[in-house]
Design an enzyme around this catalytic site. Structure first.
Site, PDB file in Angstrom:
ATOM      1  N   THR A 177      41.830  45.642  11.907  1.00 33.12           N
ATOM      2  CA  THR A 177      40.991  46.776  12.258  1.00 33.12           C
ATOM      3  C   THR A 177      39.688  46.719  11.480  1.00 33.12           C
ATOM      4  OG1 THR A 177      42.926  48.115  12.636  1.00 33.12           O
ATOM      5  CG2 THR A 177      40.892  49.301  12.157  1.00 33.12           C
ATOM      6  N   ARG A 205      51.517  52.116  22.471  1.00 26.29           N
ATOM      7  CA  ARG A 205      51.501  52.495  21.051  1.00 26.29           C
ATOM      8  C   ARG A 205      50.049  52.744  20.623  1.00 26.29           C
ATOM      9  NH1 ARG A 205      48.881  50.222  16.262  1.00 26.29           N
ATOM     10  NH2 ARG A 205      50.170  50.717  14.476  1.00 26.29           N
ATOM     11  N   THR A 228      42.936  50.292   7.064  1.00 21.16           N
ATOM     12  CA  THR A 228      43.355  49.167   7.891  1.00 21.16           C
ATOM     13  C   THR A 228      44.757  48.780   7.432  1.00 21.16           C
ATOM     14  OG1 THR A 228      42.372  47.597   6.339  1.00 21.16           O
ATOM     15  CG2 THR A 228      41.039  48.213   8.235  1.00 21.16           C
ATOM     16  N   GLY A 231      49.400  50.857  10.362  1.00 24.21           N
ATOM     17  CA  GLY A 231      48.947  52.175  10.790  1.00 24.21           C
ATOM     18  C   GLY A 231      50.008  53.246  10.686  1.00 24.21           C
TER      19      GLY A 231
END
Ligand code: ASP
Length: 315
Positions: A177, A205, A228, A231
């Protein structure tokens, strides 16, 4: 007048200089964050955001993104978006045109993108498809159904791929991310996040990157923070909001990040993988933390001539 600063997680370097150029010209933190993340989303060498992002368990790329404004705590996120390469811009449009909502997912987010003139594109690339097929290869962890796939075509790959989710091994290497946090001359503090999420995730998801308080939070009074990595840990620990709460209690940026990671890492989690965080205060101080000694984050100030890579403090 504040002195502009922009910081980002690993691989935000692809867009950070553009973001700082906008800030130096007196542009807004919102524009800087969006422009930075768009460049990251369009970076085909990056397999964790935008085009070329890693697929879900059915071989489809589903993107999450969000943006939050520190002065108003206005927030917009999109989750599980297929076929649109720049989810950060869709999130921004939600922020501007649909302030009665904070989060659109799946078909609704795609309808909103279509109605607002966003162009569809193929999000898989030959490289990202190759990585997906590699992940489906029979391994010691695979169940028999996956083992039989070797000679099958694409459809069979996709039908059986759901079994990947059951393997759900935290992947190695840096998590993908991208977080971008910017402070502009007017003192506005904006946080943006974009991701293709956990590789081979269950379809539908949505991770922390699309959600306020978890992957993304900005409050002009104390600071902005983003996460990041795993999650689900960030969701359970309210990662970004917890970092900002630490800043509100007077912790320095690094200590606020460490405190949140300590709390999150104490949670029981069968699928444990690393969680990382970083934050930026309204007076331009910043910090970041991670479990690994080698983790870094990227910084540009008004006087930087290039992106500076800073070490994250190890938990
Ligand atoms: N935090 C992201 C998610 O859980 C993954 C990542 O950072 O790579 O979707």
């Amino acid at each position: 007048m504040a002195s502009p600063v922009i910081i980002g997680s690993e691989r935000s370097e692809a867009g950070l200089a553009q973001g700082m150029a906008i800030l130096r010209q007196g542009g807004s933190a919102l524009d800087a964050v969006e422009a930075t993340l768009r460049l990251c989303e369009d970076n085909l060498a990056d397999h964790y955001v935008g085009t070329g992002g890693l697929a879900n368990a059915r071989g489809e790329v589903e993107l999450d993104a969000s943006i939050m404004i520190g002065s108003t705590r206005a927030f917009a996120g999109v989750g599980a978006v297929k076929n649109y390469p720049n989810p950060i811009s869709i999130a921004r449009k939600v922020l501007e045109l649909l302030p009665q909502h904070c989060l659109l997912v799946g078909e609704g987010a795609e309808l909103f993108a279509h109605e607002n003139g966003f162009a569809k594109a193929e999000l898989s690339t030959p490289e990202s498809l190759a990585l997906f097929r590699e992940a489906l290869k029979p391994s010691e962890n695979s169940v028999e159904g996956v083992r039989t796939l070797a000679a099958a075509g694409d459809e069979a790959y996709r039908e059986k791929a759901i079994e990947l989710v059951n393997r759900f091994l935290p992947h190695e290497g840096p998590w993908g991310t991208i977080n971008v946090l910017a402070l502009d001359e007017a003192g506005e503090l904006v946080c943006g996040v974009s991701t293709s999420g956990y590789p081979w995730k269950y379809p539908g998801r949505v991770g922390d990157s699309a959600l306020p308080g978890t992957g993304n939070y900005s409050d002009i009074r104390y600071g902005a923070a983003a996460c990041t990595g795993r999650g689900e840990l960030s969701m359970r620990a309210l990662g970004a909001r917890t970092v900002v709460d630490g800043l509100a209690r007077g912790l320095d940026p690094t200590e606020a990040c460490l405190e949140m990671l300590r709390e999150a890492s104490a949670l029981p989690d069968a699928f444990r993988a690393e969680l990382r965080t970083l934050c930026l205060t309204p007076d331009g101080r910043h910090g970041a933390a991670a479990g690994q000694a080698t983790a870094t984050y990227s910084v540009m100030t008004a006087t930087s001539t290039e992106v500076e890579i800073h070490p994250r403090t190890q938990l």
